[in-house]
Design a protein around this motif. Sequence first.
Motif, PDB file in Angstrom:
ATOM      1  N   LYS A 164      55.590  47.971  40.458  1.00  0.00           N
ATOM      2  CA  LYS A 164      54.934  48.819  39.453  1.00  0.00           C
ATOM      3  C   LYS A 164      55.718  50.111  39.212  1.00  0.00           C
ATOM      4  N   ASP A 165      57.039  49.996  39.215  1.00  0.00           N
ATOM      5  CA  ASP A 165      57.929  51.137  38.958  1.00  0.00           C
ATOM      6  C   ASP A 165      57.687  52.299  39.919  1.00  0.00           C
ATOM      7  N   ALA A 219      67.005  38.886  46.838  1.00  0.00           N
ATOM      8  CA  ALA A 219      65.587  39.232  46.694  1.00  0.00           C
ATOM      9  C   ALA A 219      65.414  39.887  45.330  1.00  0.00           C
ATOM     10  N   VAL A 220      64.261  39.666  44.724  1.00  0.00           N
ATOM     11  CA  VAL A 220      63.991  40.202  43.387  1.00  0.00           C
ATOM     12  C   VAL A 220      62.797  41.141  43.446  1.00  0.00           C
ATOM     13  N   ILE A 221      63.007  42.374  42.973  1.00  0.00           N
ATOM     14  CA  ILE A 221      61.926  43.345  42.818  1.00  0.00           C
ATOM     15  C   ILE A 221      61.798  43.659  41.344  1.00  0.00           C
ATOM     16  N   THR A 222      60.630  43.405  40.771  1.00  0.00           N
ATOM     17  CA  THR A 222      60.420  43.713  39.360  1.00  0.00           C
ATOM     18  C   THR A 222      59.442  44.869  39.230  1.00  0.00           C
ATOM     19  N   GLY A 223      59.297  45.382  38.007  1.00  0.00           N
ATOM     20  CA  GLY A 223      58.396  46.506  37.789  1.00  0.00           C
ATOM     21  C   GLY A 223      56.966  46.034  37.618  1.00  0.00           C
ATOM     22  N   TYR A 224      56.657  45.559  36.408  1.00  0.00           N
ATOM     23  CA  TYR A 224      55.315  45.055  36.102  1.00  0.00           C
ATOM     24  C   TYR A 224      55.434  43.602  35.669  1.00  0.00           C
ATOM     25  N   LEU A 225      54.708  42.713  36.330  1.00  0.00           N
ATOM     26  CA  LEU A 225      54.766  41.302  35.977  1.00  0.00           C
ATOM     27  C   LEU A 225      54.228  41.047  34.577  1.00  0.00           C
ATOM     28  N   GLY A 226      53.430  41.964  34.044  1.00  0.00           N
ATOM     29  CA  GLY A 226      52.894  41.810  32.696  1.00  0.00           C
ATOM     30  C   GLY A 226      53.730  42.457  31.620  1.00  0.00           C
ATOM     31  N   ALA A 227      54.847  43.069  31.980  1.00  0.00           N
ATOM     32  CA  ALA A 227      55.708  43.727  30.994  1.00  0.00           C
ATOM     33  C   ALA A 227      56.785  42.751  30.535  1.00  0.00           C
ATOM     34  N   ILE A 282      55.568  48.431  24.995  1.00  0.00           N
ATOM     35  CA  ILE A 282      55.692  47.638  26.218  1.00  0.00           C
ATOM     36  C   ILE A 282      54.835  46.378  26.229  1.00  0.00           C
ATOM     37  N   PHE A 283      53.539  46.498  26.033  1.00  0.00           N
ATOM     38  CA  PHE A 283      52.633  45.368  26.251  1.00  0.00           C
ATOM     39  C   PHE A 283      52.094  44.799  24.933  1.00  0.00           C
ATOM     40  N   ASP A 284      51.763  43.503  24.956  1.00  0.00           N
ATOM     41  CA  ASP A 284      51.226  42.860  23.766  1.00  0.00           C
ATOM     42  C   ASP A 284      49.874  43.439  23.356  1.00  0.00           C
ATOM     43  N   GLY A 285      49.155  44.015  24.300  1.00  0.00           N
ATOM     44  CA  GLY A 285      47.865  44.612  23.990  1.00  0.00           C
ATOM     45  C   GLY A 285      47.943  45.832  23.096  1.00  0.00           C
ATOM     46  N   THR A 286      49.144  46.272  22.767  1.00  0.00           N
ATOM     47  CA  THR A 286      49.324  47.440  21.892  1.00  0.00           C
ATOM     48  C   THR A 286      49.531  47.053  20.432  1.00  0.00           C
ATOM     49  N   THR A 314      50.433  50.947  31.229  1.00  0.00           N
ATOM     50  CA  THR A 314      49.386  50.026  30.815  1.00  0.00           C
ATOM     51  C   THR A 314      49.271  50.034  29.300  1.00  0.00           C
ATOM     52  N   ALA A 315      48.771  48.917  28.754  1.00  0.00           N
ATOM     53  CA  ALA A 315      48.518  48.860  27.318  1.00  0.00           C
ATOM     54  C   ALA A 315      47.451  49.875  26.927  1.00  0.00           C
ATOM     55  N   GLU A 316      46.476  50.063  27.810  1.00  0.00           N
ATOM     56  CA  GLU A 316      45.390  50.987  27.517  1.00  0.00           C
ATOM     57  C   GLU A 316      45.899  52.411  27.324  1.00  0.00           C
TER      58      GLU A 316
END
Length: 334
Positions: free
Chosen positions: A221-222, A183-191, A122-126, A98-100
């Motif tokens: 989510k990994d 099929a597609v499995i991703t980690g975090y949709l916000g990453a 990782i995240f734009d919130g950083t 998470t960005a937090e």
Amino acid sequence: MPFDITRRHLLQASAAGLALAALPRLAFADEALPEAAKAFGATIAAKGKAGSPLRLAVLSFQGSSFWEAADKGIAAAKDYLAPLNATVDYIQLGTGLTAEAVVAGLDGALSKQYDGIAVCPIFDGTVAKVNEAVAAGVPVISFIADSAQKSNRTVGMGMLAYDAGRKAGDFIVKQLGGKGKIAVITGYLGAPQHTDRMNGALDMIRKDHPDIKIVGPFECKDDDATAYGQAQDAMTANPDLQIIYVTAGGSEAAAKAVRDTGNTGKVGVVGYDDLPEKQQYKTGGEILALIDQAPARQSFDSLAMLHNILAFKAAYPKDIAIDAPMALGKLAKG
């Protein structure tokens, strides 16, 4: 898992006249690198002993074999830099990306007045917190997983996610002969990195290969247990499924699901991070290919760069794109 610099960052670096083609030759003297670092492909050697003590912080996540590989680079850098008057402290951010968590880690590092920081943003919130650190005179190196929004970090190191996704997509098309179901499995949709690696493959497939049907994406989510269940469900709901594309953490779990359901040779996994734990699934036929992003190399090189920047005013390109080699499994075609 995981991140990188974006195509936009690379274009900005090119526009600035950076000699990106020369980046693999960054090491000052290969013989100065410890054997542990050479073993995982480190490229940055320390220029010498710092004139005054340096305190470096490295912020990274835990919870998977990918992050354990990054830990190896951190441990090797800590041992390497200790006699060179640089102390490395590892600030663990936990298992939830998470960005937090990143912002809290950066806050802690700033409060302890470290001389330099290496981090997976990782995240734009950083971005604001990274900019705060740099504005305070603390060099910050982003490794593995940069934010999509450009921060003022001193250096960003990582694979080009969209291009890596395109490489995966080209491989998938070749395996299917241009027709089939994935099929597609991703980690975090916000990453951003996970999204870029997903879209690098899917944009091309949707545009140029409409006979390839796409199921998902599913967000794990990994988490290996989640990825395992999602892979099982995808195979059960789609008996004609041929490939599971895992854009971040979970490729090992998806491969195990393929094996456990008796689908070896019928369904193959394409994913990231060629780690020792996945070798059994490459030789067993469940994993068709893995694109590697060298987490140990990136964590080690980031800390060595910080040492050189602080002790010797060394200059590095703003954006460093690492290679993204593909390791093939036993049943990969060509």
